[in-house]
Each structure stands twice: as structure tokens, then as C-alpha cells.
Design a protein around this motif. Structure first.
Motif, mmCIF file in Angstrom:
data_model
loop_
_atom_site.group_PDB
_atom_site.id
_atom_site.type_symbol
_atom_site.label_atom_id
_atom_site.label_comp_id
_atom_site.label_asym_id
_atom_site.label_seq_id
_atom_site.Cartn_x
_atom_site.Cartn_y
_atom_site.Cartn_z
ATOM 1 N N ASP A 186 -14.554 -1.435 -3.874
ATOM 2 C CA ASP A 186 -13.470 -1.222 -2.928
ATOM 3 C C ASP A 186 -12.220 -2.014 -3.275
ATOM 4 N N LEU A 187 -12.316 -2.938 -4.210
ATOM 5 C CA LEU A 187 -11.196 -3.806 -4.538
ATOM 6 C C LEU A 187 -10.018 -2.980 -5.052
ATOM 7 N N LEU A 188 -8.812 -3.267 -4.547
ATOM 8 C CA LEU A 188 -7.602 -2.548 -4.943
ATOM 9 C C LEU A 188 -6.800 -3.405 -5.910
ATOM 10 N N ILE A 189 -6.348 -2.801 -6.982
ATOM 11 C CA ILE A 189 -5.492 -3.492 -7.946
ATOM 12 C C ILE A 189 -4.186 -2.712 -8.032
ATOM 13 N N VAL A 190 -3.115 -3.310 -7.534
ATOM 14 C CA VAL A 190 -1.802 -2.659 -7.494
ATOM 15 C C VAL A 190 -0.828 -3.519 -8.279
ATOM 16 N N ARG A 191 -0.276 -2.943 -9.330
ATOM 17 C CA ARG A 191 0.665 -3.656 -10.213
ATOM 18 C C ARG A 191 0.074 -4.983 -10.694
ATOM 19 N N PRO A 209 -9.794 -0.234 16.378
ATOM 20 C CA PRO A 209 -10.223 -1.336 15.508
ATOM 21 C C PRO A 209 -11.462 -0.965 14.704
ATOM 22 N N GLY A 210 -11.492 -1.419 13.449
ATOM 23 C CA GLY A 210 -12.641 -1.151 12.594
ATOM 24 C C GLY A 210 -12.759 0.284 12.150
ATOM 25 N N CYS A 211 -11.677 1.050 12.291
ATOM 26 C CA CYS A 211 -11.722 2.478 11.959
ATOM 27 C C CYS A 211 -10.583 2.843 11.011
ATOM 28 N N ALA A 212 -10.434 2.065 9.959
ATOM 29 C CA ALA A 212 -9.412 2.323 8.945
ATOM 30 C C ALA A 212 -10.044 2.254 7.569
ATOM 31 N N ALA A 213 -9.453 2.952 6.627
ATOM 32 C CA ALA A 213 -9.923 2.932 5.239
ATOM 33 C C ALA A 213 -8.716 2.878 4.317
ATOM 34 N N ALA A 214 -8.671 1.862 3.459
ATOM 35 C CA ALA A 214 -7.613 1.736 2.455
ATOM 36 C C ALA A 214 -8.222 1.986 1.082
ATOM 37 N N PHE A 215 -7.571 2.771 0.275
ATOM 38 C CA PHE A 215 -8.061 3.082 -1.062
ATOM 39 C C PHE A 215 -6.877 3.444 -1.951
ATOM 40 N N SER A 216 -7.124 3.457 -3.257
ATOM 41 C CA SER A 216 -6.055 3.763 -4.205
ATOM 42 C C SER A 216 -6.235 5.155 -4.780
ATOM 43 N N VAL A 217 -5.126 5.791 -5.110
ATOM 44 C CA VAL A 217 -5.114 7.094 -5.773
ATOM 45 C C VAL A 217 -4.116 7.011 -6.924
ATOM 46 N N GLU A 218 -4.351 7.799 -7.940
ATOM 47 C CA GLU A 218 -3.452 7.785 -9.088
ATOM 48 C C GLU A 218 -2.356 8.814 -8.888
ATOM 49 N N ASP A 259 1.131 10.043 -10.728
ATOM 50 C CA ASP A 259 1.997 9.949 -11.918
ATOM 51 C C ASP A 259 1.620 8.763 -12.791
ATOM 52 N N GLY A 260 0.309 8.576 -12.985
ATOM 53 C CA GLY A 260 -0.161 7.521 -13.863
ATOM 54 C C GLY A 260 -0.153 6.134 -13.267
ATOM 55 N N GLU A 261 0.133 6.020 -11.976
ATOM 56 C CA GLU A 261 0.198 4.711 -11.316
ATOM 57 C C GLU A 261 -0.719 4.700 -10.099
ATOM 58 N N ASP A 262 -1.409 3.567 -9.895
ATOM 59 C CA ASP A 262 -2.266 3.421 -8.724
ATOM 60 C C ASP A 262 -1.412 3.169 -7.498
ATOM 61 N N ARG A 263 -1.567 4.035 -6.500
ATOM 62 C CA ARG A 263 -0.865 3.884 -5.224
ATOM 63 C C ARG A 263 -1.895 3.780 -4.104
ATOM 64 N N VAL A 264 -1.507 3.198 -2.981
ATOM 65 C CA VAL A 264 -2.445 2.918 -1.899
ATOM 66 C C VAL A 264 -2.208 3.867 -0.731
ATOM 67 N N VAL A 265 -3.306 4.377 -0.206
ATOM 68 C CA VAL A 265 -3.304 5.218 0.993
ATOM 69 C C VAL A 265 -4.148 4.527 2.054
ATOM 70 N N VAL A 266 -3.675 4.541 3.297
ATOM 71 C CA VAL A 266 -4.449 4.010 4.415
ATOM 72 C C VAL A 266 -4.691 5.133 5.408
ATOM 73 N N VAL A 267 -5.947 5.349 5.730
ATOM 74 C CA VAL A 267 -6.334 6.321 6.754
ATOM 75 C C VAL A 267 -6.751 5.538 7.994
ATOM 76 N N GLY A 318 4.087 -1.027 -1.073
ATOM 77 C CA GLY A 318 4.647 0.175 -0.470
ATOM 78 C C GLY A 318 3.592 1.262 -0.466
ATOM 79 N N LEU A 319 3.126 1.634 0.695
ATOM 80 C CA LEU A 319 2.046 2.614 0.793
ATOM 81 C C LEU A 319 2.507 3.992 0.336
ATOM 82 N N HIS A 320 1.640 4.679 -0.359
ATOM 83 C CA HIS A 320 1.929 6.071 -0.721
ATOM 84 C C HIS A 320 1.862 6.966 0.507
ATOM 85 N N ALA A 321 0.919 6.681 1.411
ATOM 86 C CA ALA A 321 0.773 7.501 2.611
ATOM 87 C C ALA A 321 0.013 6.745 3.682
#
Length: 658
Positions: free
Chosen positions: A235-240, A263-272, A274-282, A312-315
Motif C-alpha cells: 500500500d505504500l505510495l511513492i510520489v516524486r 471515518p475509516g472509509c477512504a482508500a488512497a492509491f497511486s495510478v500511472e 502519462d508515465g508518472e505516479d499520481r494519487v487518487v483518494v476514494v 496534488g491529487l489526481h482525483a
């Protein structure tokens, strides 16, 4: 924890244990605490949402009737709950760490009377893999100690990339060794070697080459003699180039709108992108949330993540309560959420991408109002009473609820469905079987079903407006007659043809692409009669008021080695009676016939996601396979679901459902 800690452990010790059906708890959480009070329970627990339900659905007056002073150990991963006024003590909470591969506990407990150990650490340092204690609120992360290793368990905190033991004050992967660690995964030698056969690097410190150890995939560290859990490696996110724990981002989003976000009902993950890892939070929103507030809430959440973490979140994707993928114990499945997002299958209420915010088109569509059928005023009145009950569990305004739309399409999860069942019982004094609710009926179908629903149990607490029903059984089911005809005679043939036509007018999931011509219908009935003549099958027929309202064909296996297996094919119920709880009644007759034939195992196949699939699974049928290209209707292709149930177990499930 449940099987080993509360079922096998009392048997081993020879002490009393009291078990409660999860359904009974979900219908009324107070029952759990009443049982602890009544039986003077000392050890009990449950997943996080169980404690949340107790806080949310037990009134102050009901809490005054409880005595939880005997509750010595409450095992749970939740935050402390508000039971101090009924004798519950903070020190009864025992945070633990464990996993199935180590059957079950690895560390836990605290000093007598000390309570859980909560410490704050620098969030930035944790992101770098360092442990720096910091008492300040800002820029820190509060973690709960999971106790010390139990007797016989060995822990190592290991750098997952080098397999060297991490030094003091470093975050690493938790490796475990001890007598309770399993030998491996059943019939998975490669996974077993990778997970259960880990060894420390030969040239590293702390026991070079030592092993084997169980690799947990969890990140943590040792502090003040206790294990602290920091997150999952995957689950670890690596951004830049900078590491971020998803839990930190999720907590920031939740704090941005605490009255709106669950509370306790969110999920953060990365998506690629344009070749860059960006973060989305649901993030799930509270039930009944004002849709007009979602735009601003998403913008404030994105701003908070940027301010606190420099990302800066992608979405930001806002979804209804109960839509976030979770495990059966309530843990967020970030990987599953990511897969649904990439596949476009997240039922978004709103998606904020950069500065642009676009509500989902499905939520913008005007929903039709209730059709006032003058010939059914009672049905219309019940729909009006059902609307606010459903709206309380979903993020849709009462006025926008479509009475013809399946309630499951509004994002109800199984927990919310059980809660809705309890609310209906309290409001109407009548209990809709859970199998019907899980099948996804519409509000109109529920309103019709209430006309014949059995009286609710006395502890459902019916309100003053409840219908007075007395001790009345299900009238519709009671008037249905059941038979196993040996042949299709002249009287039964036209009834079966008329019944088949009514079913196919609304359902193409029973083996036919649509309604049949008279010649085609005759061919179908002729084939059924030939099978009956040669005893290749047996057919159960349900009749009501002179007509057929249900049909189910049972096909015993013709193989000498498989005579204990039977298949159910073309189980059909009249569309007007699909909320009359006929399926459990039919299954009781099927069970009797199976026992007379020596059939011990039943199989059935149906379309994935169909109403039939939900009904069978609600009765306990278990999946054993899927077929991608199962059926074709026109240009559409559907996936098939294959289910099975043992006859004796089905008998018990039918008794409970009725």
C-alpha cells in the motif's frame, strides 16, 4: 479471532461460551451488550464496525440498563468507544497484532490497568522509514501499540529490500517465527516458499542467514517494548521519490470534512498517468449527505492533502456509504478500490479531477415520482413510508427515490440491508425475510410483500404506527400447493405454458432469449414430459388459485459414482410473487425429495449478478466456479456462476429463512 479465540479456546479450557448469530447482532446491536450483561461475559470482541454500530444505534436510555463491568478483554481494532457510563473500562481494550498465517496472534496485551499505549510519531520521519517520537499534534501520526510478542513468537523488523535486520528507530517489514506459524499455503509451493521461507541476508547484521521466517507484508517497528503497526508494504505510495503511507492521506481527507465524510472509509492509491505516479483518494460520504455540498467538500479535501503532504491529487472520488471494497472484517481493500477505479466501475457520486468537478450523470437524471395507482392505495401508502427508511441508509434524497428501481442499486451493502430490515420491522411490525431484501427488490415490490409478511419478533421494537397483525403466518405461501407430477397431463400443460410466458415476459435469464411462440412452448413442454417419462428428472410445481406460480426441475446424476449429486435447473417463480418468500418454501420440498433419492449435494448454475444468484447465495449456496461466456442474449454475453450446497445444510438454512 472468532474461531480460535471464542469457539475453540473455550472448548480447550472447558469453560462456558455463548455464541450469537451475526445477523441477530446486525439487526439489533444492543443484543450483544445485553448478552454480556446477562451472562456476565469477560471476553468478547468483534470487528471495528461492530463497536461503531453499538455507539450509533444504542440510545442513552438503553445504555443505562447495561452492566459491562465484567468485560475484562475487548479485542478490536477500533478507536475507544463511549461505554464508560455502563461500566466499560478503557483498560479492557487489548490491541493485538496477528494474522491467519500465524494462527493467530503474534503480539498483544498491556500492563495490568495501563490500557492501550498510544504514542505520536513524526509523519515525515515515518515516510523516510525513521521512528521519531513527537508529542505535538501537527505533523504527527498517532499509533497504537500492539503489545509485546507472545511466548514462543520471535519478531524481526527487516529492511524488505536488503533482507537485513533494521536498526533501532527504523521502520521495516515484520517477520515472524514461532510454533504457531503455519507450514505454508495449501497446494501453493511457490507462494509458500516466498512467504514462509524467508531468510535474513547472509552478510547482514542481526543473525545473518537466519530463518526461516514468515514475511507478513506489514510494516512496523518496536518501541518501548511493543510492536507498532505502520502500514502495508504493497500500500505504500511513492510520489516524486517520496514515500507516503496511504493511512496518512486518508486521515487528512477525513479531517477535511468530518461531518460529511465517513471515518475509516477512504482508500488512497497511486495510478500511472502519462508515465508518472499520481494519487487518487476514494472517500465514502455519510448517508443522507447533501449532494449540493459535495463539490466544495472534494475541493477542501484536495487542498488539505496538498497543505499537509505536498501532494496534488489526481482525483478525489466521492462514493455512497457501503461502496468501498472491504474485507469481511472491515479492512479497506485499497487494491480492489484501485482496480474498480481503473475499470470505471466505482459508482461515483462525484469525481473531482484537478479543478474540474463533474457529478455522475446517473445522479443527475430525473427520477420518476411514485405512480399513484388508485386501485392500490395501500401499496402507494407503504411506498411513502418506505422511502425515508431507505433514504436513511443511502446518499439519495427521499424525493428522488425511484419506486421501481432495485434498492441494491443505491449502494446498499449487506450491513445496511440488515439495518433496513430492522427499520422496516420497527415501522411496520412485519419482518421481510433477509433473502428477499438481498435479492434487490424495488420499493414497490417491498410494499407488496409487506401485505403478506409475517409479524416481526417482539424485540424488533415496533413503533406506534406499526400495523396490527397479530400472530399471522405468510398468507400467500400458506395458500400455495406443491406437487411432483409424474407426467405433464392435459390440465398441467396449458398452465405451464402460461406460466412460462409470464416469466419470459420479464426475465431472459432462465435459458431462453425471450418469449416463445406457441410451437416453441409446446416443444419445451414435450421435452420436459419425455424427461419425466424416462425418469431423467423430477419437477416441483407450485400452484395458486388454479394456476402455476412456480417450477423447479431436479436432475439427479446418472453416473454411478455421482449419485449423491443433483442439479437444480430452471427454477422459476411468477414475477408477481417474487417477494412472497416462495423460494425457501420450495427448497423445503426439494430437501425432502433429495433425501428420498439419496441426493446429498445440490448444484446450480445461473448468471453472475442476477436476482436468482443473490437469492441462492442468500440461502447459503457457495460459489465453486465461473464461466466467462456462459450465455448469450443477442449481442450481450454473460458470465456464469456455479454454486453448490449440501442438502443437510440447506435444510437448516431454509428453516432459518422461513
Amino acid at each position: 479471532m472468532g474461531l480460535i479465540g471464542t469457539v475453540l479456546h473455550p472448548l480447550y479450557l472447558g469453560v462456558a461460551g455463548h455464541l450469537m448469530s451475526p445477523l441477530s447482532f446486525l439487526q439489533r446491536p444492543l443484543r450483544w451488550l445485553q448478552a454480556i450483561t446477562r451472562f456476565r461475559g469477560g471476553y468478547s470482541g468483534g470487528p471495528s464496525f461492530a463497536f461503531e454500530l453499538c455507539v450509533r444505534r444504542i440510545s442513552a436510555a438503553e445504555r443505562r440498563e447495561l452492566d459491562l463491568s465484567t468485560w475484562k478483554m475487548a479485542f478490536c481494532g477500533a478507536e475507544p468507544v463511549r461505554f464508560a457510563d455502563c461500566g466499560f473500562r478503557r483498560e479492557a481494550f487489548h490491541p493485538t497484532y496477528g494474522l491467519a498465517e500465524s494462527t493467530l496472534i503474534v503480539s498483544g496485551g498491556h500492563s495490568q490497568g495501563a490500557g492501550p499505549k498510544v504514542r505520536r510519531f513524526s509523519a515525515a520521519a515515518l515516510g523516510r522509514g525513521e521512528v521519531v517520537a513527537d508529542a505535538a499534534e501537527a505533523g504527527t501520526r498517532a499509533l497504537v501499540g500492539c503489545g509485546s510478542p507472545i511466548d514462543g513468537a520471535e519478531l524481526r523488523i527487516v529492511d524488505p529490500s536488503t533482507r537485513a535486520v533494521a536498526g533501532p528507530g527504523r521502520v521495516g517489514e515484520i517477520w515472524v517465527r514461532g510454533p504457531s506459524v503455519a507450514q505454508g499455503y495449501f497446494h501453493c509451493p511457490e507462494d509458500s516458499a516466498r512467504v514462509f521461507g524467508a531468510r535474513l541476508a547472509a552478510d547482514g547484521p542481526g543473525g545473518a542467514g537466519d530463518g526461516p521466517f514468515l514475511r507478513t507484508g506489514d510494516l512496523g517497528f518496536l518501541w518501548e517494548g511493543e510492536l507498532f503497526f505502520a502500514g502495508r508494504i504493497k500500500d505504500l505510495l511513492i510520489v516524486r521519490g517520496k514515500k507516503h503511507f496511504p493511512q496518512d492521506l486518508e486521515a487528512t481527507v477525513e479531517r477535511a470534512q468530518p461531518e460529511l465524510f465517513r471515518p475509516g472509509c477512504a482508500a488512497a492509491f497511486s495510478v500511472e498517468i502519462d508515465g508518472e505516479d499520481r494519487v487518487v483518494v476514494v472517500q465514502e460520504v455519510q448517508r443522507g449527505a447533501d449532494p449540493a455540498r459535495l463539490d466544495r467538500a472534494a475541493a477542501e479535501a484536495a487542498q488539505a492533502v496538498f497543505d499537509d503532504h505536498g501532494i496534488g491529487l489526481h482525483a478525489v472520488v466521492l462514493i455512497a456509504a457501503g461502496e468501498l471494497p472491504k474485507t469481511s472484517s472491515g479492512k479497506v481493500q485499497r487494491h480492489a478500490a484501485r482496480e474498480q477505479y481503473l475499470a470505471g466501475r466505482l459508482p461515483a457520486l462525484l469525481t473531482a479531477a484537478g479543478a474540474a468537478v463533474s457529478p455522475a450523470a446517473a445522479r443527475d437524471a430525473d427520477l420518476p415520482a411514485v405512480a399513484r395507482d388508485a386501485s392500490q392505495p395501500e401499496v402507494a401508502a407503504r411506498i411513502d413510508r418506505l422511502r425515508p427508511l431507505l433514504a436513511a441508509h443511502i446518499s439519495v434524497e427521499t424525493a428522488r427515490l425511484d419506486p421501481e428501481r432495485p434498492i441494491s442499486s443505491y449502494g446498499l451493502d449487506s450491513l445496511s440491508t440488515v439495518e433496513l430490515q430492522a427499520d422496516i420491522a420497527a415501522a411496520f411490525g412485519a419482518e421481510i425475510p433477509i433473502a428477499i431484501l438481498l435479492s434487490g427488490p424495488s420499493l414497490r415490490e417491498l410494499a407488496i410483500a409487506l401485505a403478506d409478511a409475517p409479524v416481526a419478533r417482539s424485540d424488533a421494537r415496533p413503533g406506534p404506527a406499526a400495523d396490527a397483525r397479530g400472530d399471522v403466518a405468510d398468507a400467500t405461501v400458506g395458500r400455495v400447493t406443491w406437487s411432483w407430477p409424474a407426467r405433464v397431463d392435459a390440465e398441467l400443460r396449458p398452465q405451464l405454458i402460461a406460466f412460462l410466458d409470464r416469466v419470459l415476459a420479464v426475465d431472459d435469464a432462465v435459458g431462453f432469449p425471450g418469449r416463445l411462440s406457441p410451437a416453441e412452448a409446446d416443444q419445451v413442454i414435450d421435452a420436459l414430459d419425455r424427461d419425466l417419462l424416462h425418469r431423467r428428472c423430477q419437477v416441483l410445481v407450485a400452484r395458486l388459485d388454479g394456476g402455476v406460480v412456480g417450477q423447479c426441475t431436479l436432475v439427479p446424476s446418472g453416473s454411478p459414482n455421482n449419485r449423491h449429486i443433483g442439479s437444480i435447473v430452471r427454477a422459476m417463480i411468477d414475477p408477481d410473487l417474487r417477494t412472497a418468500n416462495l423460494l425457501p418454501a420450495a427448497c423445503s420440498h426439494i430437501v425432502e425429495r433429495c433425501r428420498s433419492l439419496g441426493v446429498e449435494l445440490l448444484c446450480i448454475d445461473t448468471r453472475v449478478g442476477s436476482r436468482a444468484a443473490r437469492l441462492w447465495q442468500a440461502l447459503g449456496f457457495r460459489e465453486y466456479g465461473r464461466l466467462p461466456d456462459y450465455s448469450r442474449v443477442g449481442a450481450a454475453r454473460y458470465e456464469g456462476l456455479y454454486l453448490y450446497h449440501r442438502v443437510d445444510e440447506l435444510a437448516r438454512a431454509v428453516a432459518a429463512a422461513r
